[in-house]
Design a protein around this motif. Sequence first.
Motif, mmCIF file in Angstrom:
data_model
loop_
_atom_site.group_PDB
_atom_site.id
_atom_site.type_symbol
_atom_site.label_atom_id
_atom_site.label_comp_id
_atom_site.label_asym_id
_atom_site.label_seq_id
_atom_site.Cartn_x
_atom_site.Cartn_y
_atom_site.Cartn_z
ATOM 1 N N GLY A 157 15.946 63.054 24.658
ATOM 2 C CA GLY A 157 15.570 62.162 23.932
ATOM 3 C C GLY A 157 14.234 61.042 24.841
ATOM 4 N N TYR A 158 14.474 60.992 26.236
ATOM 5 C CA TYR A 158 14.322 59.863 26.862
ATOM 6 C C TYR A 158 12.348 60.494 26.495
ATOM 7 C CZ TYR A 158 17.696 57.044 26.643
ATOM 8 O OH TYR A 158 18.522 55.921 26.214
ATOM 9 N N GLY A 159 12.113 62.100 26.923
ATOM 10 C CA GLY A 159 10.739 62.270 26.452
ATOM 11 C C GLY A 159 10.314 62.150 28.238
ATOM 12 N N ASP A 160 9.343 62.327 28.375
ATOM 13 C CA ASP A 160 8.703 62.162 29.950
ATOM 14 C C ASP A 160 8.929 61.296 30.333
ATOM 15 O OD1 ASP A 160 6.972 63.537 28.880
ATOM 16 O OD2 ASP A 160 5.226 62.710 28.391
ATOM 17 N N HIS A 161 9.675 60.013 30.827
ATOM 18 C CA HIS A 161 10.522 59.023 31.607
ATOM 19 C C HIS A 161 11.334 59.469 31.747
ATOM 20 C CE1 HIS A 161 9.324 55.880 29.186
ATOM 21 N NE2 HIS A 161 9.780 56.076 28.424
ATOM 22 N N VAL A 162 11.833 61.159 31.837
ATOM 23 C CA VAL A 162 12.805 61.695 32.481
ATOM 24 C C VAL A 162 12.295 63.348 33.169
ATOM 25 C CG1 VAL A 162 15.198 63.102 32.527
ATOM 26 C CG2 VAL A 162 14.590 61.049 31.049
ATOM 27 N N THR A 163 12.662 63.550 34.816
ATOM 28 C CA THR A 163 12.625 64.791 34.795
ATOM 29 C C THR A 163 13.370 65.193 35.672
ATOM 30 O OG1 THR A 163 9.801 64.058 35.984
ATOM 31 C CG2 THR A 163 11.294 65.652 37.189
ATOM 32 N N ILE A 164 13.808 66.699 35.596
ATOM 33 C CA ILE A 164 14.751 67.368 35.425
ATOM 34 C C ILE A 164 14.540 68.126 36.817
ATOM 35 C CG2 ILE A 164 16.645 68.662 34.531
ATOM 36 C CD1 ILE A 164 16.776 66.201 33.343
ATOM 37 N N ARG A 165 15.564 68.404 37.753
ATOM 38 C CA ARG A 165 15.166 69.221 38.767
ATOM 39 C C ARG A 165 16.356 69.811 39.130
ATOM 40 N NH1 ARG A 165 10.325 69.455 41.413
ATOM 41 N NH2 ARG A 165 10.316 70.049 43.422
ATOM 42 N N PRO A 166 16.536 71.310 38.361
ATOM 43 C CA PRO A 166 17.829 72.109 39.505
ATOM 44 C C PRO A 166 17.499 72.393 40.186
ATOM 45 C CG PRO A 166 16.849 72.838 36.699
ATOM 46 C CD PRO A 166 16.005 71.913 37.322
ATOM 47 N N GLU A 167 18.135 72.746 41.257
ATOM 48 C CA GLU A 167 17.690 73.277 42.669
ATOM 49 C C GLU A 167 17.548 74.798 42.794
ATOM 50 O OE1 GLU A 167 20.114 72.647 47.193
ATOM 51 O OE2 GLU A 167 20.463 71.344 45.651
ATOM 52 N N ASP A 168 18.347 75.079 42.244
ATOM 53 C CA ASP A 168 18.206 76.918 41.900
ATOM 54 C C ASP A 168 16.841 77.454 41.584
ATOM 55 O OD1 ASP A 168 18.551 76.301 38.859
ATOM 56 O OD2 ASP A 168 20.075 78.157 39.615
#
Length: 315
Positions: A157-168
Amino acid sequence: MADPFEGEVVVVSRRAESDGVVSLELGLPSGDPVPSWEPGAHIDLVLPGGLTRQYSLCGPVENDKSWRVAVLREPDGRGGSRWVHDHAHEGCTLTARGPRNHFPLLGSPRYLFIAGGIGITPLLPMISQVHASGAGWELHYGGRERASMAFLDELEGYGDHVTIRPEDQLGMLDLATVLAGPDRSTLVYCCGPAGLIDAVEERCRTWPPGALHVERFTNVITPSGDDAEFEVELRGSGVTVTVPAHLSILEAVENAGVPVLSSCTEGTCGTCETTVLEGEVDHRDVVLTDEERDAGETMMICVSRARCGRLVLDL
């Protein structure tokens, strides 16, 4: 130092947040409001069998009906997380202590949040408060794989404020880019595995003093192995105890029959924080800031010791 609350709480609801992570909503059996708290706070849960574990409060601060905690199942842990996952269902009653806060959110025009795995939990209420305030912020959240990363639905819900980085899929967090240049207008808040925190601390060595704030789950300070015996006067009890090299102050005090509230016994939770009236402390916790250690006004008696031959404590 006394906790503001100690008593029974009931599991109001339970939810799977990701593979291996469940959240619990904890309310008072009476239905009364739970004690208030600020972002960064945690509570102790006293589990059957004498286990006590600390969990960050990760729900909305404005919700006074319940506290939310999230628990990662750790198969190789000491049993606390396994018990929660296997037995802490709706209607279950537990004993809670707290809240306490050694990871407070300070005021700033901009924030950089860095989380690894379950380290997202103390940052969630910080992000909510910062977002509502209108301050600038961004979150970089890493995990082993997307399925194991909790609260992604809330963070979307925070949009571009958040970067999600799954290591795999994408590899580890790109700290070289995230922390590329010191910014005097930005505070950095980090929580997660020791390796992540160590890397962030190294990258932030060139940042202004006080810019980085971290919360660790484990103690990284290794005793030197040459501990000496010393004396501790418990001013409030009128008792003086000898602390031999093989015992902690906490153990020596308890052996003398003086009750002290404690929990982790590893210098990570802050439960046994005690006021120092006289003497110089060899701080070995990961709770106090460098400034607080230099001030020498309090210590964690479960791990820290005396630099001199005698301490006087307010116990």
